[in-house]
Design a protein around this motif. Sequence first.
Motif, PDB file in Angstrom:
ATOM      1  N   LEU A 559      12.431  34.419 -16.624  1.00 26.78           N
ATOM      2  CA  LEU A 559      12.659  33.226 -15.818  1.00 26.78           C
ATOM      3  C   LEU A 559      14.069  32.725 -16.113  1.00 26.78           C
ATOM      4  O   LEU A 559      14.388  32.369 -17.256  1.00 26.78           O
ATOM      5  CB  LEU A 559      11.638  32.139 -16.155  1.00 26.78           C
ATOM      6  N   LEU A 560      14.936  32.733 -15.095  1.00 29.50           N
ATOM      7  CA  LEU A 560      16.298  32.227 -15.245  1.00 29.50           C
ATOM      8  C   LEU A 560      16.318  30.755 -14.856  1.00 29.50           C
ATOM      9  O   LEU A 560      15.899  30.399 -13.750  1.00 29.50           O
ATOM     10  CB  LEU A 560      17.264  33.001 -14.357  1.00 29.50           C
ATOM     11  N   VAL A 561      16.799  29.903 -15.756  1.00 31.33           N
ATOM     12  CA  VAL A 561      16.804  28.458 -15.534  1.00 31.33           C
ATOM     13  C   VAL A 561      18.220  27.923 -15.716  1.00 31.33           C
ATOM     14  O   VAL A 561      18.869  28.201 -16.733  1.00 31.33           O
ATOM     15  CB  VAL A 561      15.852  27.735 -16.511  1.00 31.33           C
ATOM     16  N   SER A 562      18.706  27.153 -14.749  1.00 30.67           N
ATOM     17  CA  SER A 562      20.015  26.499 -14.903  1.00 30.67           C
ATOM     18  C   SER A 562      19.824  25.140 -15.557  1.00 30.67           C
ATOM     19  O   SER A 562      18.795  24.493 -15.388  1.00 30.67           O
ATOM     20  CB  SER A 562      20.703  26.341 -13.543  1.00 30.67           C
ATOM     21  N   GLU A 563      20.838  24.721 -16.307  1.00 35.68           N
ATOM     22  CA  GLU A 563      20.745  23.411 -16.957  1.00 35.68           C
ATOM     23  C   GLU A 563      20.699  22.294 -15.922  1.00 35.68           C
ATOM     24  O   GLU A 563      20.037  21.278 -16.130  1.00 35.68           O
ATOM     25  CB  GLU A 563      21.915  23.184 -17.911  1.00 35.68           C
ATOM     26  N   ARG A 564      21.368  22.475 -14.805  1.00 35.79           N
ATOM     27  CA  ARG A 564      21.324  21.448 -13.760  1.00 35.79           C
ATOM     28  C   ARG A 564      19.911  21.285 -13.208  1.00 35.79           C
ATOM     29  O   ARG A 564      19.493  20.172 -12.870  1.00 35.79           O
ATOM     30  CB  ARG A 564      22.288  21.814 -12.626  1.00 35.79           C
ATOM     31  N   PHE A 565      19.177  22.385 -13.109  1.00 33.02           N
ATOM     32  CA  PHE A 565      17.786  22.271 -12.654  1.00 33.02           C
ATOM     33  C   PHE A 565      16.995  21.384 -13.617  1.00 33.02           C
ATOM     34  O   PHE A 565      16.265  20.472 -13.192  1.00 33.02           O
ATOM     35  CB  PHE A 565      17.125  23.649 -12.576  1.00 33.02           C
ATOM     36  N   HIS A 566      17.153  21.624 -14.898  1.00 32.16           N
ATOM     37  CA  HIS A 566      16.384  20.836 -15.868  1.00 32.16           C
ATOM     38  C   HIS A 566      16.863  19.392 -15.894  1.00 32.16           C
ATOM     39  O   HIS A 566      16.061  18.473 -16.076  1.00 32.16           O
ATOM     40  CB  HIS A 566      16.497  21.457 -17.251  1.00 32.16           C
ATOM     41  N   PHE A 567      18.149  19.174 -15.697  1.00 29.95           N
ATOM     42  CA  PHE A 567      18.673  17.814 -15.667  1.00 29.95           C
ATOM     43  C   PHE A 567      18.060  17.014 -14.523  1.00 29.95           C
ATOM     44  O   PHE A 567      17.630  15.876 -14.715  1.00 29.95           O
ATOM     45  CB  PHE A 567      20.198  17.856 -15.529  1.00 29.95           C
ATOM     46  N   PHE A 568      18.001  17.600 -13.337  1.00 31.54           N
ATOM     47  CA  PHE A 568      17.518  16.871 -12.165  1.00 31.54           C
ATOM     48  C   PHE A 568      15.987  16.844 -12.061  1.00 31.54           C
ATOM     49  O   PHE A 568      15.434  15.875 -11.543  1.00 31.54           O
ATOM     50  CB  PHE A 568      18.100  17.481 -10.882  1.00 31.54           C
ATOM     51  N   ARG A 569      15.308  17.872 -12.536  1.00 26.61           N
ATOM     52  CA  ARG A 569      13.865  17.975 -12.310  1.00 26.61           C
ATOM     53  C   ARG A 569      13.020  17.714 -13.551  1.00 26.61           C
ATOM     54  O   ARG A 569      11.945  17.126 -13.461  1.00 26.61           O
ATOM     55  CB  ARG A 569      13.524  19.366 -11.744  1.00 26.61           C
ATOM     56  N   ARG A 570      13.446  18.220 -14.678  1.00 26.10           N
ATOM     57  CA  ARG A 570      12.781  18.017 -15.968  1.00 26.10           C
ATOM     58  C   ARG A 570      11.326  18.528 -15.976  1.00 26.10           C
ATOM     59  O   ARG A 570      10.436  17.894 -16.556  1.00 26.10           O
ATOM     60  CB  ARG A 570      12.834  16.545 -16.337  1.00 26.10           C
ATOM     61  N   TYR A 571      11.072  19.661 -15.345  1.00 25.19           N
ATOM     62  CA  TYR A 571       9.735  20.247 -15.363  1.00 25.19           C
ATOM     63  C   TYR A 571       9.439  20.851 -16.728  1.00 25.19           C
ATOM     64  O   TYR A 571      10.325  21.396 -17.392  1.00 25.19           O
ATOM     65  CB  TYR A 571       9.614  21.351 -14.301  1.00 25.19           C
ATOM     66  N   LYS A 572       8.189  20.793 -17.114  1.00 22.07           N
ATOM     67  CA  LYS A 572       7.735  21.489 -18.314  1.00 22.07           C
ATOM     68  C   LYS A 572       7.301  22.898 -17.920  1.00 22.07           C
ATOM     69  O   LYS A 572       6.544  23.081 -16.972  1.00 22.07           O
ATOM     70  CB  LYS A 572       6.571  20.733 -18.966  1.00 22.07           C
ATOM     71  N   ILE A 573       7.769  23.883 -18.656  1.00 17.46           N
ATOM     72  CA  ILE A 573       7.522  25.288 -18.338  1.00 17.46           C
ATOM     73  C   ILE A 573       6.505  25.862 -19.326  1.00 17.46           C
ATOM     74  O   ILE A 573       6.716  25.799 -20.544  1.00 17.46           O
ATOM     75  CB  ILE A 573       8.825  26.110 -18.399  1.00 17.46           C
ATOM     76  N   ARG A 574       5.439  26.410 -18.807  1.00 21.14           N
ATOM     77  CA  ARG A 574       4.417  27.039 -19.650  1.00 21.14           C
ATOM     78  C   ARG A 574       4.573  28.558 -19.637  1.00 21.14           C
ATOM     79  O   ARG A 574       5.119  29.137 -18.705  1.00 21.14           O
ATOM     80  CB  ARG A 574       3.019  26.648 -19.156  1.00 21.14           C
ATOM     81  N   GLY A 575       4.077  29.187 -20.686  1.00 23.34           N
ATOM     82  CA  GLY A 575       4.112  30.641 -20.790  1.00 23.34           C
ATOM     83  C   GLY A 575       5.303  31.189 -21.545  1.00 23.34           C
ATOM     84  O   GLY A 575       5.497  32.406 -21.610  1.00 23.34           O
ATOM     85  N   ILE A 576       6.105  30.327 -22.159  1.00 28.80           N
ATOM     86  CA  ILE A 576       7.308  30.780 -22.875  1.00 28.80           C
ATOM     87  C   ILE A 576       6.935  31.308 -24.269  1.00 28.80           C
ATOM     88  O   ILE A 576       6.181  30.672 -25.006  1.00 28.80           O
ATOM     89  CB  ILE A 576       8.323  29.631 -23.033  1.00 28.80           C
ATOM     90  N   ARG A 577       7.499  32.488 -24.611  1.00 25.51           N
ATOM     91  CA  ARG A 577       7.393  33.007 -25.984  1.00 25.51           C
ATOM     92  C   ARG A 577       8.773  33.349 -26.541  1.00 25.51           C
ATOM     93  O   ARG A 577       8.962  33.357 -27.755  1.00 25.51           O
ATOM     94  CB  ARG A 577       6.514  34.260 -26.007  1.00 25.51           C
ATOM     95  N   ASN A 578       9.698  33.642 -25.656  1.00 24.49           N
ATOM     96  CA  ASN A 578      11.053  34.000 -26.083  1.00 24.49           C
ATOM     97  C   ASN A 578      12.066  33.171 -25.288  1.00 24.49           C
ATOM     98  O   ASN A 578      11.919  32.997 -24.077  1.00 24.49           O
ATOM     99  CB  ASN A 578      11.316  35.491 -25.845  1.00 24.49           C
ATOM    100  N   LEU A 579      13.081  32.699 -26.000  1.00 27.75           N
ATOM    101  CA  LEU A 579      14.117  31.874 -25.381  1.00 27.75           C
ATOM    102  C   LEU A 579      15.496  32.462 -25.649  1.00 27.75           C
ATOM    103  O   LEU A 579      15.816  32.819 -26.793  1.00 27.75           O
ATOM    104  CB  LEU A 579      14.069  30.450 -25.929  1.00 27.75           C
TER     105      LEU A 579
END
Length: 640
Positions: A559-579
Motif C-alpha cells: 500500500l503506497l501512502v502519501s503524507e498529504r493523504f494522511h494529513f488531509f484524511r487521517r484514516y486508520k489503516i488496518r492490516g499493517i505488519r511492515n512499514l
Amino acid sequence: MAVDDPNSTTTRLLTLLNVSATKAGKRKRTFEEHKPSPKLNKKRAVQIALLDDATEKGFQSSRESHNKSSAPEMEQEEGAPGVEEEDSGEGLDLYEAHFGLQPIGLTDSARKAVDTRAWSSQRIKLGKLGGVVEAVPEGADLNSALSARHQIQEKLRAPLEARQATLPREIVELQKDLLNTLSSYRDLYLTRTALETQSSVREALTLHALNHITKKRRRVLKNNERISHATKAGNPPPEDVQDQGFTRPSVLILLPFRSFALRWVSALTTHTPTPDYQVENHSRFQSEYGLPPGAVDKLEHAEPGTYPRDHIEMFKGNVDDSFRLGVKMTRKSVKLFAEFYGCDLIIASPLGLRMSIEKEKNADFLSSIEVLIVDQMDALGMQNWDHVQFIFSHLNQLPKESHDVDFSRIKPWYLDGHSAYLRQTVLLSAYETPESRALFNHSLKNVAGRIRTERRWSPVEVPEGIDQQFVQFDSSNPKDEPERRFQYFATQLLPAILKSAVQSANTVIFVPSSLDFIRVHNHFRKNIGVSFTVLSEYSSNQDISRARQAFFAGKSAFLLVSERFHFFRRYKIRGIRNLIFYGPPDHPQFYTEYLSYPFLDDGVDASDVISRVLYSKYDWMRLERIAGTEGAAELIKRGS
C-alpha cells in the motif's frame, strides 16, 4: 546610466509618473462627487480612499490644498482607532524610527549586508518565547530584542488589559514578551506554535497589526491638518509630509483555510469591542466563512479519540482554501469586505491572492505591505508551497498603475524601491521544513534584523518492542538527493524486501514528498510484479474504501501512502505488519500513528512489526522531530 535600464527602479518609477500625468483629468474629481470606487476585478486605476465615506479623507489626495490658497479645511477622518491620542511620551517611537521619513536602520551598508546575507547573530533566551537566534545586518548594533517595549495606543490597550486579567499568568507573560518583540519591528519566525497557545498568539499579533495601522493613519491625519492650516494661512505646504505608500493596504495575513480567517477576524475584533466599535458586514462574513446553516461539523462532534486533536483544530469549520478579504479600520468601525485599494488589512489564502493577481495581471495592492503574517506554514506546505513563493515574489514591487496616489505624500524609501528592506514578516509553523527555512533565509530582507526560535526535541513515543531500523544513504549534494534516494530504494532496499516472503506482504510504503510519491508509484506500476494499491490526496472516497479493503484482506501486498493523504484524511489503516518510510515524515506524530496501526488488529505482537526509515543528512529537521535532537545527531554521524 541607471535610467537606460528599462528594468531599473528609476526607469519604472518615471514610467509610472508619466502614466499618472496622462490621467490628470481623473484626479480633478472633488470630494463631493460620490462616485463609487471600481472593484478589484476592473482593469483601471482606483482611488485609495472610498469616496462614498464623507469622513474618509486621510489617504485622499491633497492636490487641491497645494494648488488653491482658498481650499477648505480638511475634516478629520474617521479612519484610525484612537487618532485623537498624542504620542505616549515613552521616548523614541519605534514605529517612526522604523517607518518614518528617514528610517534609522535603512543605510547602504545595512542593505548591502542583507543582500549578501552577512548577518551578526547571537543566541539568547527571549522570555516565554524560549531560546532564539537573533541576527542583525553585519556592522549594525546587535541590541537584543529584550530591550524593546511595546507602545500600544491607550484605546487599544484597555480591552487587552481587561482580558488579560482573566487569563493565566503564563499566557499573559507570553503575550507581553511577544508584543515587546514585535515592537522592535524585526522579523520573527516561531518555529513551533503549540495548539494551546495559538489563540493567544493570534490575539497578540492582531493587536500589533491594529496598532501599526493606527499609528500610520494618525500620522496621515496630522499631516493633513498641517497642510490645511498652512493653506488657510496662505503659506506654502510643509515639505515633510511624506507619510504614505503607493497603495493603502499595509498589513497582509496569509492563511490556509476560511476557518482560520474566521478565527483571525474574531481575534481582531476582541480589540474593538462594542459599543465603541461596530463590525460591518459581520453577518455576511459569518455566512461565507463559516459552515452553511444546518451543517454539522463531524470533526467537532466526533467521539473523543476518533480524530487526533491537531487534525480537529486544523480541519474543523470551513476548509475552502481560496479566499481574500479586505478589512478597513475606522475610528468606530471594522468594515469587512472592503475594496482592496480602500482597505488597511488583507486576509487571504495564497491561492486566493494568486488567482486575483493572475486575473488582474498586477499585484499593486501588495506594493505597500509593511507587516506580513503567515500562519500555519506547515499546512500551506501541504497545500502548494509554490503559491506561497509566488505571493512573496510579488510583495513590495513598484505598482503598474498610480491608483490616483499623491506622489508628494509618498515616503522617499518607497520611491527608491527599498520598502522590502523595512517590511516586518512574522512566520508561524508547527515545525520547520527546509522550504520554510529557505524562505526565512532568502526572502526576508528586514534591516532591523530577524529572530528565529529554537528548541531541542525529545524522541517521539512509539509502541515498545517494535524493530525500528534507520537506513542511511549517502548524498553529498542536496540537488542530487532525490535521485540518490530513489536509486537506493529501487536497487537495494526494495529488492531485499521482495526476497522475504514475510516482508513482501502487508507492507505500507509511506512517502512524504508528492514528487517522490509519483516516482515510486510509477516504479511499482512499470517494474514491480507485485500487487499494490495507492492512497493519495487525489483518491476519491470510493478509491480509498476499495484500497483499504484490498490491503486489509491481503489482495494487495503493498500500500503506497502519501503524507498529504494522511494529513488531509487521517484514516486508520488496518492490516499493517511492515512499514517503509521513504523519508522521515514532516509531521512527527504521523510516525507514531503508523507504528500504532498494526495493533488495531487482534493478536499482533510488537515482534511481528518491522519499520524502516530511509534518510540522509539532509533530512535533519524531520529526523530530529522523530529521533530527538541527540538521537538525530547520532544517526547523522553514522555516515560521516
